[in-house]
Design a protein around this motif. Sequence first.
Motif, short mmCIF file in Angstrom:
data_model
loop_
_atom_site.label_atom_id
_atom_site.label_comp_id
_atom_site.label_asym_id
_atom_site.label_seq_id
_atom_site.Cartn_x
_atom_site.Cartn_y
_atom_site.Cartn_z
N PHE A 95 90.02 79.98 -17.05
CA PHE A 95 88.95 79.82 -16.06
C PHE A 95 87.73 79.26 -16.78
O PHE A 95 86.98 80.03 -17.37
CB PHE A 95 88.63 81.16 -15.40
N PRO A 96 87.57 77.93 -16.86
CA PRO A 96 88.25 76.90 -16.07
C PRO A 96 89.68 76.65 -16.52
O PRO A 96 90.01 76.83 -17.69
CB PRO A 96 87.39 75.66 -16.30
N SER A 97 90.50 76.22 -15.56
CA SER A 97 91.90 75.98 -15.82
C SER A 97 92.10 74.82 -16.79
O SER A 97 91.32 73.87 -16.83
CB SER A 97 92.63 75.68 -14.51
N ARG A 98 93.17 74.89 -17.56
CA ARG A 98 93.55 73.81 -18.47
C ARG A 98 93.86 72.53 -17.70
O ARG A 98 93.78 71.42 -18.24
CB ARG A 98 94.77 74.25 -19.30
N GLU A 108 84.17 72.28 -9.11
CA GLU A 108 84.87 73.16 -8.17
C GLU A 108 85.26 74.47 -8.85
O GLU A 108 85.15 75.55 -8.25
CB GLU A 108 86.11 72.45 -7.61
N GLU A 109 85.70 74.39 -10.10
CA GLU A 109 86.01 75.59 -10.86
C GLU A 109 84.75 76.44 -11.06
O GLU A 109 84.79 77.66 -10.94
CB GLU A 109 86.59 75.21 -12.23
N LEU A 112 83.95 78.23 -7.89
CA LEU A 112 84.84 79.37 -7.70
C LEU A 112 84.41 80.56 -8.57
O LEU A 112 84.48 81.71 -8.14
CB LEU A 112 86.28 78.97 -8.05
N ALA A 113 83.98 80.25 -9.80
CA ALA A 113 83.49 81.31 -10.67
C ALA A 113 82.26 81.99 -10.06
O ALA A 113 82.12 83.22 -10.11
CB ALA A 113 83.16 80.75 -12.05
N PHE A 114 81.38 81.18 -9.47
CA PHE A 114 80.19 81.73 -8.82
C PHE A 114 80.59 82.61 -7.64
O PHE A 114 80.02 83.69 -7.43
CB PHE A 114 79.28 80.58 -8.35
N VAL A 115 81.59 82.15 -6.86
CA VAL A 115 82.09 82.94 -5.74
C VAL A 115 82.61 84.29 -6.22
O VAL A 115 82.30 85.34 -5.66
CB VAL A 115 83.21 82.18 -4.98
N ARG A 143 83.21 78.56 -20.56
CA ARG A 143 81.91 77.88 -20.53
C ARG A 143 81.02 78.45 -19.44
O ARG A 143 79.80 78.33 -19.50
CB ARG A 143 82.10 76.39 -20.32
N PHE A 144 81.63 79.08 -18.42
CA PHE A 144 80.84 79.62 -17.33
C PHE A 144 80.00 80.82 -17.77
O PHE A 144 79.00 81.15 -17.12
CB PHE A 144 81.75 80.01 -16.16
N ILE A 145 80.41 81.47 -18.85
CA ILE A 145 79.61 82.58 -19.37
C ILE A 145 78.28 82.07 -19.91
O ILE A 145 77.25 82.74 -19.82
CB ILE A 145 80.39 83.33 -20.47
#
Length: 235
Positions: A95-98, A108-109, A112-115, A143-145
Motif C-alpha cells: 500500500f501503495p500496490s506494486r 487513487e492509492e 484510498l489510504a486517506f479513506v 510513502r503515505f506515512i
Amino acid sequence: MLADILDQSKYEEMLRTEGSQERLDNLAELKQSIHDYEISCGEESTMDSYLRHIALFSNSDAETKTDKVKLMTVHSAKGLEFPYVILCGMNEGIFPSRKTMSMKAMEEERRLAFVAMTRAEKGLFLTGAEGRNFDGSPRYPSRFILDIDQKLIVYTKKPGDSLLRSLKEHIKTNERIMLERENRVVYPAGTKVRHTVFGEGLIEEVDEDKEAYVIRFRKMDTARMISWKVRLVVE
C-alpha cells in the motif's frame, strides 16, 4: 438455489453498494453453513433437510462475545466509521500496490489510504514489516506515512534516518519511471512496424501488464512478444 436467489434478486450487490458489512458477514456465514452441510451429507442433502438441521440450533448456540475484530477491505469500509482502526501492510509494494504504474493510479492509492485512515474515530494503528522483500530489495515503509504530520505519529520503532533517505530516493525513482511510462508512445494494435532484426511486422495485441507488443513478423511463423522499450519504426 441460494446462488440463483442472490444472482436474480441482486441482494448481495445491494449490500455491497450500501456498505452493509455486518449483513454481508451474515450472508457469508450462511453460504459457508450450506457448503459445510452439503459436504457432510453429499448427494442426500436437500433444502428441506438443511432447514430442519439449522432449526435444531437455538440462540444460545450463537456467539455472544462482542470483543472481536472486523476484517474488511478499504473499499468495503467506505462510508463507515469505527472507534479504532488497524491498517495493515503499510509498506511500499503493498500500500501503495506494486501494480501501481501511473501517477494517476498512485493518486487513487493515496485517496484510498486517506479513506482508510479517516474511518477511525478515536485511534488509528498503522502496521508494517521491516527487512527485505522476496526479491531481495529493501522493504520500505509506505510513502503515505510521510504524508502525515510526523508530530501526530507515535512510533513503536521509528524507521532509521538512512532507511528514510533511501525511501525518498526510491519514491523519486518510482515517480520518474511512472512519468516516463505516461509519456511513452504506445502503438495500437493493427500498426505496421519494422524491427531492426525481425523486419516488417503487424502489432496484433498490446499487453499493458507486461508492457509489450505481440507482433506477427512476415519472416516468422509465430508471433513474438516485443517489449515497449525496443525501438520500432512505424511503416
